[in-house]
Design a protein around this motif. Structure first.
Motif, PDB file in Angstrom:
ATOM      1  N   PHE A  32      40.125  45.236  42.759  1.00 21.41           N
ATOM      2  CA  PHE A  32      41.497  45.435  43.206  1.00 21.41           C
ATOM      3  C   PHE A  32      41.809  44.730  44.532  1.00 21.41           C
ATOM      4  O   PHE A  32      42.943  44.763  44.995  1.00 21.41           O
ATOM      5  N   LEU A  47      47.491  51.051  42.644  1.00 24.27           N
ATOM      6  CA  LEU A  47      46.869  50.085  41.744  1.00 24.27           C
ATOM      7  C   LEU A  47      47.739  49.755  40.533  1.00 24.27           C
ATOM      8  O   LEU A  47      47.344  48.954  39.689  1.00 24.27           O
ATOM      9  N   ARG A  79      46.524  44.071  41.802  1.00 25.35           N
ATOM     10  CA  ARG A  79      45.612  43.899  42.938  1.00 25.35           C
ATOM     11  C   ARG A  79      46.383  44.101  44.248  1.00 25.35           C
ATOM     12  O   ARG A  79      47.612  44.104  44.270  1.00 25.35           O
ATOM     13  N   ARG A  80      45.642  44.212  45.315  1.00 22.64           N
ATOM     14  CA  ARG A  80      46.252  44.424  46.634  1.00 22.64           C
ATOM     15  C   ARG A  80      47.260  43.328  46.973  1.00 22.64           C
ATOM     16  O   ARG A  80      48.303  43.595  47.575  1.00 22.64           O
TER      17      ARG A  80
END
Length: 178
Positions: A32, A47, A79-80
């Protein structure tokens, strides 16, 4: 030995309490795009592509986990950095009477075999159900749509993914070779 297996598993693992991450392994953080100390005590909602999807999948997952204690699907996650990717998710409740009170989850990144197309939230929902083998009528029932609306979403998915028919669409969605 259990700690070693958890920490070095080839897939992302997380232990959650009420859909808040208590503990996760390095692969989970890597998948992630987070540092190892950033995810504990955060909601799994970070998420998901949207809060709506977090809530919708939570409702579906809760129903299934109440029946069997387990949940599994393949879905688009985030993802971040905001990038979307296909992820295989498997969960096991540790508290059958309250499935999300405590659970163990695995997350496998499928992006190498299944690239993400630019899909709307509804198209992602329809795609996930098609990948599970659901028919247009079943998809309509689950998403509370008319069968014709479900069919229209499937047709748009076919066009976006360059599939000639439903079988080819499912192959593209599931990453099977054509």
């Amino acid at each position: 030995m259990a700690v070693l297996a958890f920490d070095h598993a080839p897939v992302g693992l997380a232990v959650t309490r009420n859909r808040v991450i208590e503990r996760c392994n390095a692969r989970f953080c890597e998948t992630f795009g987070y540092a190892e100390d950033e995810l504990p005590q955060r909601s799994l909602a970070v998420l998901y592509p949207s809060q709506e999807e977090f809530l919708r999948i939570g409702e579906i997952g809760s129903r299934r986990m109440r029946e069997t204690g387990r949940y599994a699907d393949e879905r688009i996650m985030q993802r971040r950095n905001g990038a979307l990717f296909w992820c295989r998710v498997r969960g096991q409740s540790l508290t059958p009477d309250d499935p999300f009170a405590r659970a163990v989850w695995s997350f496998a990144d499928l992006s190498e075999s299944r690239p993400v197309a630019d899909l709307t939230a509804r198209e992602r929902q329809v795609a996930a159900l098609l990948a599970e083998g659901q028919t247009n009528k079943e998809i309509a029932r689950v998403l509370e749509l008319s069968p014709r609306t479900a069919e229209a979403h499937r047709a748009r998915l076919q066009a976006k993914l360059g599939a000639r028919n439903t079988a080819e669409l499912v192959a593209r969605l599931t990453g099977l070779p054509l």
